[in-house]
Design a protein around this motif. Structure first.
Motif, PDB file in Angstrom:
ATOM      1  N   THR A   1       0.823  -1.218   0.000  1.00 22.21           N
ATOM      2  CA  THR A   1       0.000   0.000   0.000  1.00 22.21           C
ATOM      3  C   THR A   1       0.855   1.264   0.000  1.00 22.21           C
ATOM      4  OG1 THR A   1      -1.790  -1.113   1.183  1.00 22.21           O
ATOM      5  CG2 THR A   1      -1.756   1.296   1.292  1.00 22.21           C
ATOM      6  N   TYR A   2       1.965   1.238   0.738  1.00 24.19           N
ATOM      7  CA  TYR A   2       2.762   2.453   0.919  1.00 24.19           C
ATOM      8  C   TYR A   2       4.047   2.491   0.095  1.00 24.19           C
ATOM      9  CZ  TYR A   2      -0.273   3.410   4.914  1.00 24.19           C
ATOM     10  OH  TYR A   2      -1.366   3.665   5.715  1.00 24.19           O
ATOM     11  N   LYS A   3       4.261   1.528  -0.795  1.00 19.85           N
ATOM     12  CA  LYS A   3       5.543   1.455  -1.506  1.00 19.85           C
ATOM     13  C   LYS A   3       5.817   2.679  -2.374  1.00 19.85           C
ATOM     14  CE  LYS A   3       3.860  -1.134  -5.536  1.00 19.85           C
ATOM     15  NZ  LYS A   3       4.037  -2.363  -6.336  1.00 19.85           N
ATOM     16  N   ASP A   4       4.775   3.364  -2.861  1.00 13.92           N
ATOM     17  CA  ASP A   4       4.974   4.531  -3.724  1.00 13.92           C
ATOM     18  C   ASP A   4       5.167   5.816  -2.938  1.00 13.92           C
ATOM     19  OD1 ASP A   4       4.715   2.994  -6.045  1.00 13.92           O
ATOM     20  OD2 ASP A   4       2.532   3.183  -6.028  1.00 13.92           O
ATOM     21  N   LYS A   5       5.143   5.733  -1.605  1.00 15.39           N
ATOM     22  CA  LYS A   5       5.279   6.919  -0.759  1.00 15.39           C
ATOM     23  C   LYS A   5       6.612   6.937  -0.013  1.00 15.39           C
ATOM     24  CE  LYS A   5       0.278   7.134  -0.063  1.00 15.39           C
ATOM     25  NZ  LYS A   5      -0.830   7.158   0.917  1.00 15.39           N
ATOM     26  N   LEU A   6       7.515   6.047  -0.388  1.00 12.48           N
ATOM     27  CA  LEU A   6       8.802   5.938   0.300  1.00 12.48           C
ATOM     28  C   LEU A   6       9.747   7.039  -0.137  1.00 12.48           C
ATOM     29  CD1 LEU A   6       9.257   2.067   0.021  1.00 12.48           C
ATOM     30  CD2 LEU A   6       8.115   3.391   1.803  1.00 12.48           C
TER      31      LEU A   6
ATOM     32  N   GLY B   1      11.135   3.624  12.881  1.00 11.07           N
ATOM     33  CA  GLY B   1      12.285   3.678  11.996  1.00 11.07           C
ATOM     34  C   GLY B   1      11.892   4.282  10.667  1.00 11.07           C
ATOM     35  N   ILE B   2      12.812   4.233   9.720  1.00 10.38           N
ATOM     36  CA  ILE B   2      12.559   4.744   8.368  1.00 10.38           C
ATOM     37  C   ILE B   2      12.615   3.594   7.377  1.00 10.38           C
ATOM     38  CG2 ILE B   2      13.403   6.239   6.521  1.00 10.38           C
ATOM     39  CD1 ILE B   2      12.219   7.810   8.809  1.00 10.38           C
ATOM     40  N   ILE B   3      11.675   3.591   6.449  1.00 10.29           N
ATOM     41  CA  ILE B   3      11.726   2.619   5.367  1.00 10.29           C
ATOM     42  C   ILE B   3      11.915   3.371   4.052  1.00 10.29           C
ATOM     43  CG2 ILE B   3       9.192   2.572   5.104  1.00 10.29           C
ATOM     44  CD1 ILE B   3       9.501  -0.390   4.277  1.00 10.29           C
ATOM     45  N   ASP B   4      12.874   2.904   3.250  1.00 10.49           N
ATOM     46  CA  ASP B   4      13.101   3.514   1.944  1.00 10.49           C
ATOM     47  C   ASP B   4      13.018   2.425   0.883  1.00 10.49           C
ATOM     48  OD1 ASP B   4      15.496   2.102   2.086  1.00 10.49           O
ATOM     49  OD2 ASP B   4      16.659   3.852   2.715  1.00 10.49           O
ATOM     50  N   THR B   5      13.307   2.774  -0.345  1.00 11.49           N
ATOM     51  CA  THR B   5      13.160   1.803  -1.436  1.00 11.49           C
ATOM     52  C   THR B   5      14.139   0.640  -1.308  1.00 11.49           C
ATOM     53  OG1 THR B   5      14.621   3.190  -2.794  1.00 11.49           O
ATOM     54  CG2 THR B   5      12.232   3.503  -3.049  1.00 11.49           C
ATOM     55  N   ASN B   6      15.328   0.913  -0.789  1.00  8.69           N
ATOM     56  CA  ASN B   6      16.305  -0.173  -0.617  1.00  8.69           C
ATOM     57  C   ASN B   6      15.834  -1.197   0.416  1.00  8.69           C
ATOM     58  OD1 ASN B   6      18.138   0.829  -2.496  1.00  8.69           O
ATOM     59  ND2 ASN B   6      19.139   2.134  -0.981  1.00  8.69           N
ATOM     60  N   ILE B   7      15.334  -0.681   1.538  1.00  7.44           N
ATOM     61  CA  ILE B   7      14.822  -1.584   2.577  1.00  7.44           C
ATOM     62  C   ILE B   7      13.595  -2.331   2.066  1.00  7.44           C
ATOM     63  CG2 ILE B   7      13.787  -1.701   4.879  1.00  7.44           C
ATOM     64  CD1 ILE B   7      15.530   0.680   5.666  1.00  7.44           C
TER      65      ILE B   7
END
Length: 240
Positions: free
Chosen positions: A159-164, A180-186
């Motif tokens: 759901t949130y992958k495009d908001k990273l 924590g923080i989630i980014d595209t790499n994680i």
């Protein structure tokens, strides 16, 4: 060494005519008179001869109450035992049975089927536990943070992958929430790790249980289920 087997319970009257219940042995002995004949330094074991289970064990015989017909008080040389729980008397030896041991015809036997059944249940618990905890996304850092791999968690990632990048709720080693923080790499690491975890869990279950079935009784007795299964999981490409 003396033995007292309860044949019956009988009312005994003292010199003043007062009555009291006393165990009477198969030889007609009064328990309260008999207990005075035991040696002071031996162990006195009250047990049920139909099961060999120890009901009470004392050095002071007056602390024992053989109140059931058929029960036996056996005097033995003092010997160590680990616990009064699951304590049995076999051929004058005190034996603590393990969770998977039982007595049949006076011998200690190992319940292999029960141990294997419990191993299967524990493996299922550990598989579910791995998915609930998930994978560690920050190795070597403090606090350690884990991303669960349950359906609802993977759905939230989608759901949130495009908001990273964005703030994210991970969990620590005790399954307590930690920010924590989630980014595209994680995100990519989590998504690509999921099938590896699933494959490793499935393959390790099959191979581990196959090994378990081939183990000797002694190997099963000594098996550390958690450590052995975790080793099998990592051997199949599992991810921490």
């Amino acid at each position: 060494m003396k033995t007292f087997k309860v044949e019956k319970m009988e009312i005994i009257k003292d010199e003043e005519g007062y009555g009291y219940y006393s165990p009477i042995s198969d030889k007609g002995e009064n328990w309260y008179d008999f207990l005075k004949t035991f040696d002071k330094d031996t162990q006195k074991v009250l047990y049920d001869p139909s099961t060999q289970k120890v009901i009470s064990i004392e050095t002071d015989a007056s602390m024992i109450s053989p109140t059931e017909v058929g029960w036996v008080v056996k005097e033995i040389e003092t010997q160590p035992y680990s616990s009064r729980i699951n304590l049995y008397l076999l051929e004058d030896k005190l034996v603590n049975l393990s969770q998977y041991e039982y007595i049949e015809n006076g011998k200690v036997l190992f319940n292999r089927d029960k141990k294997i059944e419990d191993i299967k249940k524990r493996v299922q618990e550990m598989k579910e536990g791995k998915l609930n905890r998930g994978i560690q996304i920050n190795k070597g850092e403090t606090p350690e943070m884990f991303q669960p791999l349950r359906e609802k968690d993977l759905s939230a990632l989608e759901t949130y992958k495009d908001k990273l990048p964005m703030e994210w709720k991970y969990y620590d080693i005790n399954s307590e929430p930690v920010a924590g923080i989630i980014d595209t790499n994680i995100y990519s690491y989590i998504i690509t790790s999921y099938p590896k975890v699933i494959d490793a869990l499935q393959m390790s279950e099959v191979s581990f249980l196959d090994k378990v079935k081939k183990m000797s009784d002694e190997e099963l007795r000594m098996l550390n289920i958690d450590n052995s299964y975790v080793d099998e999981y990592f051997s199949k490409g599992g991810i921490y």
